[in-house]
Write an enzyme that holds these catalytic residues in place. Sequence first.
Site, short mmCIF file in Angstrom:
data_model
loop_
_atom_site.label_atom_id
_atom_site.label_comp_id
_atom_site.label_asym_id
_atom_site.label_seq_id
_atom_site.Cartn_x
_atom_site.Cartn_y
_atom_site.Cartn_z
N GLY A 11 0.77 -1.16 -0.03
CA GLY A 11 -0.13 -0.06 0.05
C GLY A 11 0.76 1.17 -0.04
O GLY A 11 2.07 1.15 -0.01
N GLN A 12 0.16 2.44 0.07
CA GLN A 12 0.79 3.69 0.21
C GLN A 12 1.90 3.87 1.12
O GLN A 12 3.12 4.18 0.79
CB GLN A 12 -0.17 4.76 -0.03
CG GLN A 12 -1.10 5.00 -1.17
CD GLN A 12 -2.18 6.21 -0.91
OE1 GLN A 12 -3.04 5.95 -0.24
NE2 GLN A 12 -1.88 7.26 -1.36
N LEU A 13 1.59 3.67 2.35
CA LEU A 13 2.43 3.70 3.30
C LEU A 13 3.53 2.65 3.52
O LEU A 13 4.79 2.78 3.60
CB LEU A 13 1.60 3.76 4.84
CG LEU A 13 2.79 3.94 6.02
CD1 LEU A 13 3.41 5.15 5.82
CD2 LEU A 13 1.74 4.05 7.25
N ASP A 34 1.75 -9.07 1.67
CA ASP A 34 0.75 -8.61 1.20
C ASP A 34 -0.10 -9.66 0.62
O ASP A 34 0.28 -11.02 0.56
CB ASP A 34 1.10 -7.50 0.14
CG ASP A 34 0.03 -6.58 -0.28
OD1 ASP A 34 0.02 -5.52 0.27
OD2 ASP A 34 -1.03 -6.90 -0.79
N ASP A 52 -2.58 -13.37 4.35
CA ASP A 52 -3.76 -13.00 4.68
C ASP A 52 -4.00 -12.82 6.20
O ASP A 52 -3.68 -13.62 7.02
CB ASP A 52 -4.63 -14.04 4.12
CG ASP A 52 -6.16 -13.72 4.57
OD1 ASP A 52 -6.48 -12.48 4.97
OD2 ASP A 52 -7.25 -14.51 4.21
N TYR A 142 -14.79 3.56 8.18
CA TYR A 142 -13.18 3.70 8.37
C TYR A 142 -13.06 4.18 9.82
O TYR A 142 -12.26 3.73 10.49
CB TYR A 142 -12.78 4.50 7.27
CG TYR A 142 -11.03 4.81 7.28
CD1 TYR A 142 -10.39 3.61 7.23
CD2 TYR A 142 -10.86 5.83 7.55
CE1 TYR A 142 -9.05 3.70 7.23
CE2 TYR A 142 -9.31 6.16 7.68
CZ TYR A 142 -8.44 5.05 7.49
OH TYR A 142 -7.15 5.40 7.41
N LYS A 146 -11.40 2.98 13.27
CA LYS A 146 -10.04 3.34 13.88
C LYS A 146 -10.47 3.75 15.24
O LYS A 146 -9.67 3.46 16.06
CB LYS A 146 -9.45 4.53 12.98
CG LYS A 146 -8.98 4.26 11.70
CD LYS A 146 -7.96 3.27 11.48
CE LYS A 146 -7.30 3.02 10.28
NZ LYS A 146 -6.28 2.07 10.57
#
Length: 317
Positions: A11-13, A34, A52, A142, A146
């Site tokens: 992913g992005q981070l 991943d 997973d 989301y 969190k």
Amino acid sequence: MNKILVTGAAGQLGTELTQKLCEIHGSEAIIASDINQNSSAKFSFCQFMVLDVMDKNSLRNAIINEKITQVYHLAAILSATAEQKPLLAWKLNIDSLLILLDLAKELKLDRVFWPSSIAVFGKESPKINTAQDAVQTANTVYGISKMAGERWCDYYYSHHNVDVRSLRFPGLIGYKAKPGGGTTDYAVDIFHKALAGQVFRSFLEKETRLPMMYMPDATKATIDLMQAPSDNITVRSSYNLTAMSFTPEEIFLELKKHFPEFKIKYQPDYRQEIASNWPQTIDDQYARNDWNWQQEYDLPEMTKDIIKNLPYWIDKI
Ligand code: SER
């Protein structure tokens, strides 16, 4: 050798954090993982495994067999995608965290990192300089995941001594991965459109101000937090964190300095409501006091750096 596992590494981070961890600890100490086998191409420089995070036995086996002592748990579904797939997002975001926290307790992991988000704040939260302990009324799937996740982190720390550390990230902007389904990801996409000479269609209104951070600052904050002595960590839910705040119009005007022909059209959609309920600016004094958080990039510096680097990365992402 003790090893570090990164979940959701593609992913992005994860893409940038995995590289940074390799620089610090050496590639042989890092395992990128991943769920997507195709992601292996991104990690020629370190070990990669398909994992997973919902499968507790596989995660337990990986931790035991590879002698993993720290986990950076980044696998998650972000805000905009979560509104499209609410039950899947809740399940992935929360079940996988609980599986990991429980394994951290059982297998006595040294440390766990888990990202939270400004999305824990909602309509009733103050919008300006939102404080660490400001009221949290998340009303996105989301954000709810969190909020709950933060309480679980605090619970596993106080009841089971699990050394879990967390940051409430603002929008993260980088050029080494594609936009990943977040509401703040317009600020990633806008660079691609500017470079391609295309009109940028903003799904947020002109004046929607949100807290943001350039990826090198996000990886630095993560590593600073993870390297801080345990006694310095006074927040065991998740730390407020910020670097800058800007609106779509402000980042557009910054880009226009480099691309004078660049054009923007405002076409707000369902993501506008998500963004309107989030803070505009964040008070992150706990991070600054406890482990000396200090950002390096502001909007002009970040813009220059992305414009310089994105053309070389665009084929690789
Ligand atoms: N960047 C995230 C999102 O927009 C917020 O943490 O979903």
